[in-house]
Write a protein that holds these residues in place. Structure first.
Motif, PDB file in Angstrom:
ATOM      1  N   GLU A   1      -4.904  86.853  79.036  1.00 39.04           N
ATOM      2  CA  GLU A   1      -4.398  86.991  80.396  1.00 39.04           C
ATOM      3  C   GLU A   1      -2.878  87.186  80.349  1.00 39.04           C
ATOM      4  O   GLU A   1      -2.170  86.437  79.666  1.00 39.04           O
ATOM      5  CB  GLU A   1      -4.742  85.723  81.179  1.00 39.04           C
ATOM      6  CG  GLU A   1      -4.205  85.695  82.578  1.00 39.04           C
ATOM      7  CD  GLU A   1      -4.554  84.413  83.321  1.00 39.04           C
ATOM      8  OE1 GLU A   1      -4.312  84.371  84.527  1.00 39.04           O
ATOM      9  OE2 GLU A   1      -5.062  83.455  82.695  1.00 39.04           O
TER      10      GLU A   1
ATOM     11  N   GLY B   1      -4.271  91.938  79.661  1.00 43.32           N
ATOM     12  CA  GLY B   1      -3.840  91.392  80.941  1.00 43.32           C
ATOM     13  C   GLY B   1      -2.409  91.760  81.252  1.00 43.32           C
ATOM     14  O   GLY B   1      -1.545  91.723  80.381  1.00 43.32           O
TER      15      GLY B   1
ATOM     16  N   ASN C   1      -2.897  89.801  89.274  1.00 40.84           N
ATOM     17  CA  ASN C   1      -3.020  89.400  87.878  1.00 40.84           C
ATOM     18  C   ASN C   1      -4.259  90.163  87.395  1.00 40.84           C
ATOM     19  O   ASN C   1      -5.378  89.841  87.780  1.00 40.84           O
ATOM     20  CB  ASN C   1      -3.220  87.891  87.792  1.00 40.84           C
ATOM     21  CG  ASN C   1      -3.380  87.388  86.377  1.00 40.84           C
ATOM     22  OD1 ASN C   1      -3.546  88.161  85.440  1.00 40.84           O
ATOM     23  ND2 ASN C   1      -3.348  86.083  86.223  1.00 40.84           N
ATOM     24  N   SER C   2      -4.061  91.211  86.606  1.00 45.43           N
ATOM     25  CA  SER C   2      -5.136  92.156  86.326  1.00 45.43           C
ATOM     26  C   SER C   2      -5.529  92.212  84.859  1.00 45.43           C
ATOM     27  O   SER C   2      -4.724  91.950  83.971  1.00 45.43           O
ATOM     28  CB  SER C   2      -4.710  93.568  86.752  1.00 45.43           C
ATOM     29  OG  SER C   2      -4.379  93.598  88.117  1.00 45.43           O
TER      30      SER C   2
ATOM     31  N   HIS D   1      -8.980  92.708  89.085  1.00 48.18           N
ATOM     32  CA  HIS D   1      -7.973  91.733  89.486  1.00 48.18           C
ATOM     33  C   HIS D   1      -8.568  90.325  89.488  1.00 48.18           C
ATOM     34  O   HIS D   1      -9.704  90.126  89.921  1.00 48.18           O
ATOM     35  CB  HIS D   1      -7.438  92.053  90.882  1.00 48.18           C
ATOM     36  CG  HIS D   1      -7.005  93.470  91.038  1.00 48.18           C
ATOM     37  ND1 HIS D   1      -6.053  94.055  90.233  1.00 48.18           N
ATOM     38  CD2 HIS D   1      -7.425  94.436  91.888  1.00 48.18           C
ATOM     39  CE1 HIS D   1      -5.892  95.315  90.601  1.00 48.18           C
ATOM     40  NE2 HIS D   1      -6.716  95.563  91.595  1.00 48.18           N
ATOM     41  N   LYS D   2      -7.788  89.382  89.030  1.00 46.13           N
ATOM     42  CA  LYS D   2      -8.218  87.975  89.038  1.00 46.13           C
ATOM     43  C   LYS D   2      -8.413  87.545  90.489  1.00 46.13           C
ATOM     44  O   LYS D   2      -7.574  87.809  91.343  1.00 46.13           O
ATOM     45  CB  LYS D   2      -7.151  87.112  88.359  1.00 46.13           C
ATOM     46  CG  LYS D   2      -7.550  85.677  88.158  1.00 46.13           C
ATOM     47  CD  LYS D   2      -6.535  84.947  87.305  1.00 46.13           C
ATOM     48  CE  LYS D   2      -6.946  83.503  87.078  1.00 46.13           C
ATOM     49  NZ  LYS D   2      -5.977  82.822  86.218  1.00 46.13           N
ATOM     50  N   SER D   3      -9.522  86.863  90.751  1.00 43.75           N
ATOM     51  CA  SER D   3      -9.812  86.470  92.130  1.00 43.75           C
ATOM     52  C   SER D   3      -9.711  84.966  92.355  1.00 43.75           C
ATOM     53  O   SER D   3      -9.463  84.524  93.467  1.00 43.75           O
ATOM     54  CB  SER D   3     -11.190  86.953  92.543  1.00 43.75           C
ATOM     55  OG  SER D   3     -12.181  86.436  91.694  1.00 43.75           O
TER      56      SER D   3
ATOM     57  N   LEU E   1      -7.487  82.319  91.827  1.00 42.15           N
ATOM     58  CA  LEU E   1      -6.123  81.967  91.446  1.00 42.15           C
ATOM     59  C   LEU E   1      -5.874  80.478  91.629  1.00 42.15           C
ATOM     60  O   LEU E   1      -6.381  79.867  92.576  1.00 42.15           O
ATOM     61  CB  LEU E   1      -5.119  82.767  92.264  1.00 42.15           C
ATOM     62  CG  LEU E   1      -5.228  84.281  92.119  1.00 42.15           C
ATOM     63  CD1 LEU E   1      -4.303  84.974  93.105  1.00 42.15           C
ATOM     64  CD2 LEU E   1      -4.891  84.706  90.698  1.00 42.15           C
TER      65      LEU E   1
END
Length: 122
Positions: free
Chosen positions: A41, A84, A99-100, A114-116, A118
């Motif tokens: 990440e 990431g 944050n991908s 994309h991070k979901s 968080l």
């Protein structure tokens, strides 16, 4: 499918150095027959990048590095890279960043997720 997990320790803020190491490691993994090399990440910027994410020049630098990675991926054809990095949302709401996880292969940006979930701290 041969997947390699690259457990490296990127330096926070050293986009060029992290990219150089990513390309070097991917070349070695490609030579050993890896189909996919997975990095951590936010590997490209180091973790946690904190206030660097608020600087436009920093995100511009990330975008240039990602373009370099896409171009470099032609030299390790057949080996994908999952890395990431922060990406722009296109919105001015909040930080305007995701944050991908980006999948790069054969000279193309194949996918972005994309991070979901968080964290609610910091």
């Amino acid at each position: 499918m041969r997947i390699t997990i690259a457990q490296l320790d990127p330096l926070v803020g050293d986009i060029d150095g992290n990219l150089e190491r990513l390309i070097e490691v991917t070349r070695r993994c490609h030579a050993q027959g890896a189909d996919l090399v997975v990095f951590t990440e936010l590997y490209l910027v180091g973790y946690p990048p904190r206030d660097l994410l608020e600087r436009r020049w920093f995100i511009d630098h990330v975008e240039r590095a990602l373009a370099e990675l896409v171009a470099a991926s032609r030299s390790f054809a057949g080996t994908g890279v999952l890395v990431g990095a922060p990406t722009r949302t296109g919105s001015r709401v909040g930080a305007g960043l995701h944050n991908s996880a980006l999948l790069v292969a054969d000279g193309e940006l194949v996918a972005v997720r994309h991070k979901s979930l968080l964290p609610t701290y910091d």
